[in-house]
Design a protein around this motif. Structure first.
Motif, PDB file in Angstrom:
ATOM      1  N   GLU A   1       0.824  -1.213   0.000  1.00  0.00           N
ATOM      2  CA  GLU A   1       0.000   0.000   0.000  1.00  0.00           C
ATOM      3  C   GLU A   1       0.858   1.264   0.000  1.00  0.00           C
ATOM      4  OE1 GLU A   1      -4.138  -1.652   1.983  1.00  0.00           O
ATOM      5  OE2 GLU A   1      -2.714  -0.626   3.287  1.00  0.00           O
ATOM      6  N   LYS A   2       2.020   1.188   0.646  1.00  0.00           N
ATOM      7  CA  LYS A   2       2.929   2.338   0.669  1.00  0.00           C
ATOM      8  C   LYS A   2       3.367   2.720  -0.755  1.00  0.00           C
ATOM      9  CE  LYS A   2       7.108   2.262   2.739  1.00  0.00           C
ATOM     10  NZ  LYS A   2       8.058   1.987   3.824  1.00  0.00           N
ATOM     11  N   LYS A   3       3.340   1.738  -1.642  1.00  0.00           N
ATOM     12  CA  LYS A   3       3.751   1.965  -3.025  1.00  0.00           C
ATOM     13  C   LYS A   3       2.553   2.035  -3.981  1.00  0.00           C
ATOM     14  CE  LYS A   3       8.188   1.870  -2.260  1.00  0.00           C
ATOM     15  NZ  LYS A   3       9.127   2.888  -2.657  1.00  0.00           N
ATOM     16  N   GLY A   4       1.352   2.245  -3.411  1.00  0.00           N
ATOM     17  CA  GLY A   4       0.170   2.433  -4.252  1.00  0.00           C
ATOM     18  C   GLY A   4      -0.490   1.150  -4.728  1.00  0.00           C
ATOM     19  N   ARG A   5      -0.106   0.013  -4.164  1.00  0.00           N
ATOM     20  CA  ARG A   5      -0.740  -1.255  -4.525  1.00  0.00           C
ATOM     21  C   ARG A   5      -1.789  -1.581  -3.470  1.00  0.00           C
ATOM     22  NH1 ARG A   5       2.410  -3.170  -9.003  1.00  0.00           N
ATOM     23  NH2 ARG A   5       0.566  -4.434  -9.419  1.00  0.00           N
ATOM     24  N   THR A   6      -2.493  -2.707  -3.621  1.00  0.00           N
ATOM     25  CA  THR A   6      -3.632  -2.982  -2.746  1.00  0.00           C
ATOM     26  C   THR A   6      -3.506  -4.296  -1.972  1.00  0.00           C
ATOM     27  OG1 THR A   6      -4.879  -4.210  -4.407  1.00  0.00           O
ATOM     28  CG2 THR A   6      -5.144  -1.794  -4.403  1.00  0.00           C
ATOM     29  N   LYS A   7      -4.296  -4.381  -0.903  1.00  0.00           N
ATOM     30  CA  LYS A   7      -4.415  -5.612  -0.121  1.00  0.00           C
ATOM     31  C   LYS A   7      -4.927  -6.739  -1.017  1.00  0.00           C
ATOM     32  CE  LYS A   7      -7.203  -7.575   3.634  1.00  0.00           C
ATOM     33  NZ  LYS A   7      -7.793  -8.610   2.809  1.00  0.00           N
ATOM     34  N   ASN A   8      -5.852  -6.416  -1.910  1.00  0.00           N
ATOM     35  CA  ASN A   8      -6.396  -7.441  -2.821  1.00  0.00           C
ATOM     36  C   ASN A   8      -5.297  -8.042  -3.695  1.00  0.00           C
ATOM     37  OD1 ASN A   8      -8.987  -7.184  -1.838  1.00  0.00           O
ATOM     38  ND2 ASN A   8      -9.646  -5.770  -3.434  1.00  0.00           N
ATOM     39  N   GLU A   9      -4.350  -7.211  -4.122  1.00  0.00           N
ATOM     40  CA  GLU A   9      -3.243  -7.727  -4.929  1.00  0.00           C
ATOM     41  C   GLU A   9      -2.338  -8.631  -4.090  1.00  0.00           C
ATOM     42  OE1 GLU A   9      -2.297  -4.507  -8.366  1.00  0.00           O
ATOM     43  OE2 GLU A   9      -2.061  -3.763  -6.299  1.00  0.00           O
ATOM     44  N   VAL A  10      -2.105  -8.266  -2.839  1.00  0.00           N
ATOM     45  CA  VAL A  10      -1.315  -9.112  -1.931  1.00  0.00           C
ATOM     46  C   VAL A  10      -2.013 -10.459  -1.770  1.00  0.00           C
ATOM     47  CG1 VAL A  10      -0.481  -9.395   0.443  1.00  0.00           C
ATOM     48  CG2 VAL A  10      -0.265  -7.170  -0.701  1.00  0.00           C
ATOM     49  N   ASP A  11      -3.327 -10.423  -1.525  1.00  0.00           N
ATOM     50  CA  ASP A  11      -4.094 -11.660  -1.364  1.00  0.00           C
ATOM     51  C   ASP A  11      -4.050 -12.507  -2.634  1.00  0.00           C
ATOM     52  OD1 ASP A  11      -4.687 -10.771   1.162  1.00  0.00           O
ATOM     53  OD2 ASP A  11      -6.823 -10.440   0.782  1.00  0.00           O
ATOM     54  N   GLU A  12      -4.143 -11.869  -3.781  1.00  0.00           N
ATOM     55  CA  GLU A  12      -4.096 -12.595  -5.055  1.00  0.00           C
ATOM     56  C   GLU A  12      -2.767 -13.334  -5.210  1.00  0.00           C
ATOM     57  OE1 GLU A  12      -4.582 -11.829  -9.880  1.00  0.00           O
ATOM     58  OE2 GLU A  12      -4.928 -10.167  -8.498  1.00  0.00           O
ATOM     59  N   ILE A  13      -1.681 -12.674  -4.846  1.00  0.00           N
ATOM     60  CA  ILE A  13      -0.359 -13.297  -4.912  1.00  0.00           C
ATOM     61  C   ILE A  13      -0.302 -14.514  -3.990  1.00  0.00           C
ATOM     62  CG2 ILE A  13       2.066 -12.983  -4.227  1.00  0.00           C
ATOM     63  CD1 ILE A  13       1.770 -10.053  -5.307  1.00  0.00           C
ATOM     64  N   ILE A  14      -0.776 -14.353  -2.767  1.00  0.00           N
ATOM     65  CA  ILE A  14      -0.740 -15.454  -1.795  1.00  0.00           C
ATOM     66  C   ILE A  14      -1.602 -16.616  -2.284  1.00  0.00           C
ATOM     67  CG2 ILE A  14      -1.297 -16.154   0.573  1.00  0.00           C
ATOM     68  CD1 ILE A  14      -0.693 -13.151   1.347  1.00  0.00           C
ATOM     69  N   ARG A  15      -2.785 -16.306  -2.802  1.00  0.00           N
ATOM     70  CA  ARG A  15      -3.669 -17.371  -3.318  1.00  0.00           C
ATOM     71  C   ARG A  15      -3.016 -18.077  -4.503  1.00  0.00           C
ATOM     72  NH1 ARG A  15      -7.592 -13.232  -3.032  1.00  0.00           N
ATOM     73  NH2 ARG A  15      -7.706 -13.324  -5.298  1.00  0.00           N
TER      74      ARG A  15
ATOM     75  N   ASP B   1       8.102 -13.485  -0.345  1.00  0.00           N
ATOM     76  CA  ASP B   1       8.784 -12.210  -0.115  1.00  0.00           C
ATOM     77  C   ASP B   1       9.159 -11.546  -1.438  1.00  0.00           C
ATOM     78  OD1 ASP B   1       8.647 -12.614   2.635  1.00  0.00           O
ATOM     79  OD2 ASP B   1      10.749 -13.231   2.825  1.00  0.00           O
ATOM     80  N   LYS B   2       9.691 -12.330  -2.353  1.00  0.00           N
ATOM     81  CA  LYS B   2      10.128 -11.802  -3.658  1.00  0.00           C
ATOM     82  C   LYS B   2       8.933 -11.252  -4.435  1.00  0.00           C
ATOM     83  CE  LYS B   2      13.084 -11.063  -6.973  1.00  0.00           C
ATOM     84  NZ  LYS B   2      13.962  -9.904  -6.860  1.00  0.00           N
TER      85      LYS B   2
ATOM     86  N   LEU C   1       5.720  -6.574  -6.353  1.00  0.00           N
ATOM     87  CA  LEU C   1       4.488  -5.785  -6.306  1.00  0.00           C
ATOM     88  C   LEU C   1       4.796  -4.358  -5.868  1.00  0.00           C
ATOM     89  CD1 LEU C   1       1.335  -5.866  -6.477  1.00  0.00           C
ATOM     90  CD2 LEU C   1       1.360  -6.378  -4.031  1.00  0.00           C
ATOM     91  N   ALA C   2       5.584  -4.222  -4.810  1.00  0.00           N
ATOM     92  CA  ALA C   2       5.928  -2.902  -4.284  1.00  0.00           C
ATOM     93  C   ALA C   2       6.781  -2.099  -5.264  1.00  0.00           C
ATOM     94  CB  ALA C   2       6.654  -3.042  -2.948  1.00  0.00           C
ATOM     95  N   LYS C   3       7.503  -2.779  -6.122  1.00  0.00           N
ATOM     96  CA  LYS C   3       8.340  -2.089  -7.106  1.00  0.00           C
ATOM     97  C   LYS C   3       7.565  -1.730  -8.370  1.00  0.00           C
ATOM     98  CE  LYS C   3      12.711  -3.857  -5.472  1.00  0.00           C
ATOM     99  NZ  LYS C   3      13.789  -4.823  -5.637  1.00  0.00           N
ATOM    100  N   GLY C   4       6.260  -2.047  -8.387  1.00  0.00           N
ATOM    101  CA  GLY C   4       5.420  -1.619  -9.498  1.00  0.00           C
ATOM    102  C   GLY C   4       5.316  -2.595 -10.656  1.00  0.00           C
ATOM    103  N   LYS C   5       5.815  -3.787 -10.487  1.00  0.00           N
ATOM    104  CA  LYS C   5       5.747  -4.783 -11.548  1.00  0.00           C
ATOM    105  C   LYS C   5       4.289  -5.148 -11.817  1.00  0.00           C
ATOM    106  CE  LYS C   5       8.824  -8.490 -12.876  1.00  0.00           C
ATOM    107  NZ  LYS C   5       9.710  -9.570 -12.424  1.00  0.00           N
ATOM    108  N   ALA C   6       3.957  -5.438 -13.068  1.00  0.00           N
ATOM    109  CA  ALA C   6       2.596  -5.815 -13.438  1.00  0.00           C
ATOM    110  C   ALA C   6       2.228  -7.162 -12.822  1.00  0.00           C
ATOM    111  CB  ALA C   6       2.471  -5.891 -14.963  1.00  0.00           C
ATOM    112  N   MET C   7       0.972  -7.296 -12.425  1.00  0.00           N
ATOM    113  CA  MET C   7       0.516  -8.545 -11.801  1.00  0.00           C
ATOM    114  C   MET C   7       0.759  -9.753 -12.705  1.00  0.00           C
ATOM    115  SD  MET C   7      -0.466  -8.307  -8.673  1.00  0.00           S
ATOM    116  CE  MET C   7      -1.517  -9.709  -8.324  1.00  0.00           C
ATOM    117  N   GLU C   8       0.583  -9.597 -14.017  1.00  0.00           N
ATOM    118  CA  GLU C   8       0.790 -10.714 -14.942  1.00  0.00           C
ATOM    119  C   GLU C   8       2.219 -11.251 -14.826  1.00  0.00           C
ATOM    120  OE1 GLU C   8      -0.330  -7.519 -16.344  1.00  0.00           O
ATOM    121  OE2 GLU C   8      -2.285  -8.237 -15.663  1.00  0.00           O
ATOM    122  N   LYS C   9       3.175 -10.347 -14.658  1.00  0.00           N
ATOM    123  CA  LYS C   9       4.570 -10.771 -14.523  1.00  0.00           C
ATOM    124  C   LYS C   9       4.843 -11.366 -13.151  1.00  0.00           C
ATOM    125  CE  LYS C   9       6.395  -7.511 -17.845  1.00  0.00           C
ATOM    126  NZ  LYS C   9       7.233  -8.039 -18.862  1.00  0.00           N
ATOM    127  N   ILE C  10       4.255 -10.771 -12.110  1.00  0.00           N
ATOM    128  CA  ILE C  10       4.424 -11.293 -10.750  1.00  0.00           C
ATOM    129  C   ILE C  10       3.869 -12.714 -10.655  1.00  0.00           C
ATOM    130  CG2 ILE C  10       3.755 -10.998  -8.324  1.00  0.00           C
ATOM    131  CD1 ILE C  10       3.647  -7.949  -8.903  1.00  0.00           C
TER     132      ILE C  10
END
Length: 116
Positions: free
Chosen positions: A23-37, A98-99, A104-113
Motif C-alpha cells: 500500500e505504501k507503493k500504491g498497490r492494494t491488499k487485494n493484490e497481496v491476497d491474489e499473490i498469496i492465493r 517475499d520476492k 508488487l511494491a516495485k510496481g511490476k505488473a501482476m501478470e509478470k508477478i
C-alpha cells in the motif's frame, strides 16, 4: 539444528507488513491476497481462516492446498540470497512470497508477478 525463528511466527503477524509494504507503493491488499492465493492455492476464505487460527509459517506452507508449479520461475535476490539457490523447502517458499511482494511494491505488473 534449531528451526529458523520465522517458521514459528504466525503468518497473520507478518501479513500486515506485506500489505503495508504494498500500500505504501500504491498497490492494494487485494493484490497481496491474489499473490498469496496464486502461490499457495488457498481460497480467500481458507487464507482468512489460516490467519484467524494464527497458523505459523511452516504449517501455513505445509497445509497449502496446491503450491503453484510456476513458482519455480521466481528468480532473483531477496535478503541478499538468490531465491532459486535456497535449499531448505520451507524457507524457499517463504522467500518466493517475499520476492513477489517486493515485485508488487516495485510496481511490476501482476501478470509478470504471477508468471502468466
Amino acid at each position: 539444528m534449531a528451526k529458523h525463528k520465522i517458521y514459528t511466527m504466525s503468518f497473520a503477524s507478518v501479513y500486515p507488513h506485506y500489505v503495508k509494504k504494498a500500500e505504501k507503493k500504491g498497490r492494494t491488499k487485494n493484490e497481496v491476497d491474489e499473490i498469496i492465493r496464486w502461490l499457495t492455492g488457498y481460497s480467500q476464505e481458507e487464507l482468512e481462516a489460516q490467519m484467524e487460527k494464527e497458523t505459523d509459517f511452516e504449517t501455513f506452507f505445509e497445509e497449502a492446498p496446491h503450491l503453484n508449479p510456476s513458482r519455480t520461475m521466481i528468480k532473483g535476490v531477496i535478503c541478499g540470497v538468490r531465491v532459486e539457490n535456497i535449499e531448505e523447502p520451507t524457507m524457499r517458499e517463504i522467500r518466493y512470497l517475499d520476492k513477489q511482494i517486493d515485485e508488487l511494491a516495485k510496481g511490476k505488473a501482476m501478470e509478470k508477478i504471477l508468471r502468466s
